[in-house]
Scaffold this active site. Structure first.
Site, mmCIF file in Angstrom:
data_model
loop_
_atom_site.group_PDB
_atom_site.id
_atom_site.type_symbol
_atom_site.label_atom_id
_atom_site.label_comp_id
_atom_site.label_asym_id
_atom_site.label_seq_id
_atom_site.Cartn_x
_atom_site.Cartn_y
_atom_site.Cartn_z
ATOM 1 N N GLU A 187 37.109 37.645 47.540
ATOM 2 C CA GLU A 187 37.842 36.969 45.938
ATOM 3 C C GLU A 187 38.795 38.081 44.886
ATOM 4 O OE1 GLU A 187 37.025 33.992 46.135
ATOM 5 O OE2 GLU A 187 34.982 33.622 44.217
ATOM 6 N N THR B 212 43.661 30.756 41.265
ATOM 7 C CA THR B 212 42.710 31.004 40.202
ATOM 8 C C THR B 212 43.226 31.937 39.263
ATOM 9 O OG1 THR B 212 41.388 30.312 41.478
ATOM 10 C CG2 THR B 212 40.684 32.196 39.803
#
Length: 316
Positions: free
Chosen positions: A138, A190
């Protein structure tokens, strides 16, 4: 014993399904997430005799095969560091969750890889360990370690991430909920979606958000659909990020008219999710989503699914 387990597993492989996820759940930015039964990625991992990661992609997304530039690769490299022995992984990835879709594509790759590898190693790491490793993926994807997609992908169901340092993940029981998702075929990165967020917020807005988070968790645990519905409100993130998603306000309004309990942006978008009490309502919500996006001319894909209680599934 670990050496023998690794030796016995050499050449063996495991196939898993790594589920998509909905992060934030409207008001719970970076602290709440749920796992979906659909969509999911398919991954096959096997042990090799070198301390490296070999990646094969069998989809059309052309993601990096250099493990240091691939979210699954960096998660597995972190696992190799913890093993401190000459062991590596060969991984084949079939992405069925489109990157940049807002339903946890990077988390599915990261989490699926470490769960599969851990299975081959005899499950020597616990779920918290796996979350810590997968968060390296991530960080590569978004520039920030966050677990609101990773945790539900590994634990299943709805998860509350009380803290990252130290890691503290709580599984939250929930009633039967149907999840309708529309994915307009545009990409919202993101990292970009994080950069537009406000750096400071008003105390009154923070207080309202805390109340909604607490109300949502309480509603899930008490099977109180009305409380869930009232708590699905975001006064901090959605007003900013929604500008990146075409027809967001119209989709949300039409879905609520169709009977949805509530919903909003899935992760950083562009996908939009809605929760419903029953399948008939969820299908009506899907129809509302389709009508809006068909009128805009923007290509889209929809899912009607339920919460996945188990997370990554071992297929063998």
């Amino acid at each position: 014993m670990l050496d023998k387990t690794i030796s016995d597993a050499r050449g063996k492989s495991v196939t898993i399904h790594a589920p998509g996820t909905v992060a934030n759940m409207v008001c719970g930015f970076d602290v709440l997430g749920l796992a979906l039964n659909e969509p999911y990625d398919v991954m096959t991992v096997k042990l090799i005799d070198e301390s490296t990661v070999v990646i094969h992609n069998v989809d059309s997304y052309n993601l990096p095969t250099d493990p240091a530039r691939n979210v699954a690769g960096v998660a597995l490299l972190e696992m190799i560091e913890k093993l401190d022995r000459k062991t590596g992984f060969d991984i084949t990835i079939e992405k069925r969750i489109k990157p940049g879709s807002g339903v946890g594509s990077s988390a599915a790759s990261s989490a699926g890889a470490v769960v599969a590898a851990n299975h081959l190693l005899g499950n020597i790491f616990n779920n918290d360990d796996l979350v810590q490793m997968a968060m390296f993926g991530e960080k590569l994807a978004s520039g920030v370690k966050h677990a609101d997609n990773i945790a539900p992908c590994i634990f299943g169901g709805v998860t509350l991430i009380r803290s990252i340092l130290p890691l503290d993940i709580i599984s939250v029981p929930s009633p039967l909920l149907y999840v309708t998702v529309v994915h307009p075929q545009i990409e919202v990165r993101t990292e970009d979606a994080r950069q537009i967020l406000k750096k400071q917020i008003l105390l009154k807005d923070a207080i309202k958000q805390w109340g909604n988070i607490a109300g949502l968790v309480a509603g899930l645990m008490k099977n109180d659909y009305d409380l869930i519905s009232r708590s699905l409100e975001d006064v901090l993130i959605e007003p900013v990020r929604s500008i990146l998603i075409p027809a967001f306000a119209e989709v949300k309004a039409r879905c609520l008219e169709a009977g949805a309990l509530g919903g909003g942006i899935s992760g950083s978008g562009p996908s939009i999710f809605m929760l419903s009490k029953d399948e008939a309502t969820a299908l009506a919500v899907e129809n509302a989503m389709k009508e809006v996006y068909t009128a805009t001319g923007i290509a889209y894909h929809t899912y009607v699914t339920t919460i996945n209680p188990r997370g990554v599934k071992i297929i063998e």
